[in-house]
Every structure is written in structure tokens, then in C-alpha cells.
Design an enzyme around this catalytic site. Structure first.
Site, PDB file in Angstrom:
ATOM      1  N   GLU A  45      -1.306   6.505   0.789  1.00 39.81           N
ATOM      2  CA  GLU A  45      -1.208   5.366  -0.126  1.00 39.81           C
ATOM      3  C   GLU A  45      -0.814   5.936  -1.489  1.00 39.81           C
ATOM      4  O   GLU A  45      -1.504   6.829  -2.007  1.00 39.81           O
ATOM      5  CB  GLU A  45      -2.587   4.712  -0.269  1.00 39.81           C
ATOM      6  CG  GLU A  45      -2.734   3.316   0.217  1.00 39.81           C
ATOM      7  CD  GLU A  45      -4.134   2.792  -0.050  1.00 39.81           C
ATOM      8  OE1 GLU A  45      -4.469   2.517  -1.232  1.00 39.81           O
ATOM      9  OE2 GLU A  45      -4.906   2.684   0.930  1.00 39.81           O
ATOM     10  N   ASP A  56      -9.938  -1.256 -10.080  1.00 47.65           N
ATOM     11  CA  ASP A  56     -10.169   0.182 -10.038  1.00 47.65           C
ATOM     12  C   ASP A  56     -11.353   0.607 -10.898  1.00 47.65           C
ATOM     13  O   ASP A  56     -11.562   0.088 -11.986  1.00 47.65           O
ATOM     14  CB  ASP A  56      -8.907   0.929 -10.492  1.00 47.65           C
ATOM     15  CG  ASP A  56      -7.935   1.057  -9.341  1.00 47.65           C
ATOM     16  OD1 ASP A  56      -6.798   0.566  -9.434  1.00 47.65           O
ATOM     17  OD2 ASP A  56      -8.371   1.605  -8.303  1.00 47.65           O
TER      18      ASP A  56
HETATM   19  O1  LIG Z   1     -11.261   4.943  -4.481  1.00 49.57           O
HETATM   20  P1  LIG Z   1     -12.016   4.625  -3.223  1.00 49.57           P
HETATM   21  O2  LIG Z   1     -13.435   4.115  -3.505  1.00 49.57           O
HETATM   22  O3  LIG Z   1     -11.970   5.739  -2.210  1.00 49.57           O
HETATM   23  O4  LIG Z   1     -11.251   3.371  -2.541  1.00 49.57           O
HETATM   24  C1  LIG Z   1      -9.892   3.515  -2.034  1.00 49.57           C
HETATM   25  C2  LIG Z   1      -8.999   3.079  -3.136  1.00 49.57           C
HETATM   26  O5  LIG Z   1      -8.941   4.111  -4.086  1.00 49.57           O
HETATM   27  C3  LIG Z   1      -7.551   2.685  -2.840  1.00 49.57           C
HETATM   28  O6  LIG Z   1      -7.362   2.109  -1.584  1.00 49.57           O
HETATM   29  C4  LIG Z   1      -7.272   1.764  -3.970  1.00 49.57           C
HETATM   30  C5  LIG Z   1      -6.924   2.182  -5.219  1.00 49.57           C
HETATM   31  N1  LIG Z   1      -6.948   1.139  -6.074  1.00 49.57           N
HETATM   32  C6  LIG Z   1      -7.355   0.001  -5.400  1.00 49.57           C
HETATM   33  C7  LIG Z   1      -7.602  -1.310  -5.850  1.00 49.57           C
HETATM   34  C8  LIG Z   1      -8.042  -2.254  -4.907  1.00 49.57           C
HETATM   35  C9  LIG Z   1      -8.210  -1.891  -3.552  1.00 49.57           C
HETATM   36  C10 LIG Z   1      -7.982  -0.553  -3.092  1.00 49.57           C
HETATM   37  C11 LIG Z   1      -7.577   0.368  -4.045  1.00 49.57           C
END
Ligand SMILES: O=P(O)(O)OC[C@@H](O)[C@@H](O)c1c[nH]c2ccccc12
Length: 267
Positions: A45, A56
Site C-alpha cells: 500500500e 491517520d
Molecule cells: O497504521 P496501522 O495502524 O498499521 O494501520 C494501517 C494503515 O496504516 C494503512 O492501511 C492506512 C494508512 N492511512 C490510513 C487511513 C485510513 C485507513 C487505513 C490507513
């Protein structure tokens, strides 16, 4: 067949890291993304940095600030996808908030993402009412739209959301914003089961996953695990300490990948 569908047919649970394009700068983010894929990540991603990343937590917000300070624009993120495609045949998923996507032009964005060799897109804040239109525009260019479902999404909303899904469904493990958590909520298992009632597409879990034991636990019932902040923090900490982040994120990837393959499939 598209790369995302092919990846899920590999017969093992997928590890899907998230990193921010242009963090700490263009070249190093390209090398980091490439190293993570080479170390065993099944797809990646790629976060397109945005000035108002509502969903975020502080770790990814800080990465977006660093990247934007480097002057990263959406066109640079698309170029990063193209440069990464030259180094890897694995699925690349663009992650963008809805504003930059609309400002750039939805159809133009997907045409250029496809030309760059991208495979999927996640737009966390696209309203459900517009998700269908975005998914259709993506599909016209062979890009898989990956919607998010949350623990608060009731059955009718899950049914509506997964209707727009093309590549897989992103099950958010817990409420709130992205960020490493000590425990990943078991609640998400029920959400994965609910998604599975309404689509045959794979269901992956993200939010808070930061350790191999989290990955092993989730990989028992989900088709893949997304890890973002734990990567972004490791990169930031290494850079801050004047260390090369690549060996650390490569080793971290190997640990998480090992955990994903060790998981007993309880589906
Ligand atoms: O950071 P984490 O807690 O591992 O979660 C994944 C996330 O970073 C990635 O999928 C993502 C980055 N920004 C986001 C905003 C909304 C949903 C998902 C995301």
C-alpha cells in the site's frame, strides 16, 4: 488476470505493508518500498501524502508532513508507482484521500495509475454514496477499488460497501485512527465473518497490527494483514538515529511474513 487476484490465489495469507511515498524523500522511499517487497511482502500500500489525513494517527501524519516538506505531489506518487513497477511484479495499491483524487481528476488519476502499473486503490474517506462512481472509474482502467468496513458498520452497510469492492475488502480492526496497538481487537473476527457473508472477495485486516503475534492471530481467520504505522515508525526512528532503515524494515518484513505463514487457517 489482475495481480491482486493472483496474489490471493497463492494459497497463503498475505502480508500487506503500508509506506508513505516520498518519506523521507523520493529515492529512499522507492528503495524502502522495493526492499520491503523483496523481503517478502505480498503487495504494498503506497500512501499518497495529504495535508489533512483525518484517519491517520501521529506516526503517519508525521510521515505525510515529511514527504510534503520534500515537495511531494500526487504526480510524484504516480511516478513512484511506475518506478516501483520496474523493480517488482507484485501488486501495488495506491492509498489516497478523496480530495486530492477529485482535484487531480478521478478518471485522469486512474488512467495514470494504470499506466504506471498500479493495481488497486484505497480511498478511506470516500462517502459510500460516491464509492460506486469511484469504483466504476477505477474498474474502467483495470484498477481494483478496495473499500473499508469498520467495526461500527452494520450488516446493511457492509452489504452496500462490499458491493463496490473489486480487489479485496479492508476490515478496520478498531475504531479511531491508524497507529500501533498492544492488542488487536478480536472484534474484527466478527467483522470478517460478516463481510464473508456478502462477498467471495478476500477480507484483509488492518489498524494497530504491529507485531508478529498480531499477524499470526489475524492470519488464522483473515486472508491478509495490513501493517502501516509499525513500518513508518521504524523508518522514522532509523532516519532520526542516522541509521539506514532498509535492513531493519527488511528484517521486520521477514518476521511478519514468517508469522503469516505459520498461522493455522481456521476458516
Ligand atoms: O497504521 P496501522 O495502524 O498499521 O494501520 C494501517 C494503515 O496504516 C494503512 O492501511 C492506512 C494508512 N492511512 C490510513 C487511513 C485510513 C485507513 C487505513 C490507513
Amino acid at each position: 488476470m489482475n495481480r491482486i487476484r493472483e496474489a490471493f490465489q497463492a494459497g497463503h495469507k498475505l502480508l500487506i505493508p503500508f509506506v508513505v511515498a516520498g518519506d523521507p524523500d523520493y529515492e529512499r522511499s522507492l528503495d524502502l518500498a522495493s526492499a520491503i517487497l523483496d523481503a517478502g511482502a505480498d503487495m504494498l500500500e503506497i500512501g499518497f501524502p495529504y495535508s489533512d489525513p483525518l484517519a491517520d494517527g501521529p506516526v503517519i501524519q508525521a510521515a505525510a508532513v515529511r514527504s510534503l516538506k520534500q515537495g511531494t505531489r500526487l504526480v510524484d506518487c504516480l511516478r513512484l508507482v511506475a518506478d516501483l513497477r520496474k523493480r517488482s511484479a507484485k501488486p501495488l495499491i495506491a492509498f489516497t484521500y478523496v480530495n486530492p483524487l477529485v482535484q487531480y481528476g478521478v478518471d485522469r488519476f486512474f488512467a495514470e495509475l494504470a499506466a504506471a502499473g498500479g493495481d488497486g486503490v484505497i480511498v478511506p474517506d470516500v462517502p459510500l454514496e460516491e464509492a460506486g462512481e469511484v469504483a466504476d472509474a477505477a474498474e474502467q482502467h483495470g484498477i481494483c477499488f478496495v473499500p473499508l468496513v469498520a467495526p461500527t458498520s452494520g450488516e446493511s452497510r457492509v452489504r452496500a460497501i462490499v458491493r463496490a469492492a473489486r480487489g479485496f475488502v479492508y476490515c478496520v480492526s478498531s475504531l479511531g485512527v491508524t497507529g500501533e496497538r498492544q492488542q488487536v481487537s478480536q472484534q474484527v473476527r466478527a467483522l470478517v465473518d460478516l463481510v464473508r457473508k456478502h462477498t467471495d472477495l478476500p477480507a484483509c485486516v488492518g489498524f494497530g497490527v504491529s507485531r508478529p503475534d498480531h499477524v499470526r492471530e489475524i492470519a488464522e481467520f483473515a486472508d491478509g494483514v495490513i501493517v502501516g504505522s509499525a513500518y513508518v515508525r521504524r523508518i522514522a526512528d532509523a532516519i532520526e538515529a542516522g541509521r539506514d532503515p532498509i535492513p531493519e524494515v527488511a528484517a521486520f518484513t521477514e518476521q511478519l511474513k514468517q508469522a503469516a505463514t505459520e498461522a493455522i487457517d481456521l476458516r
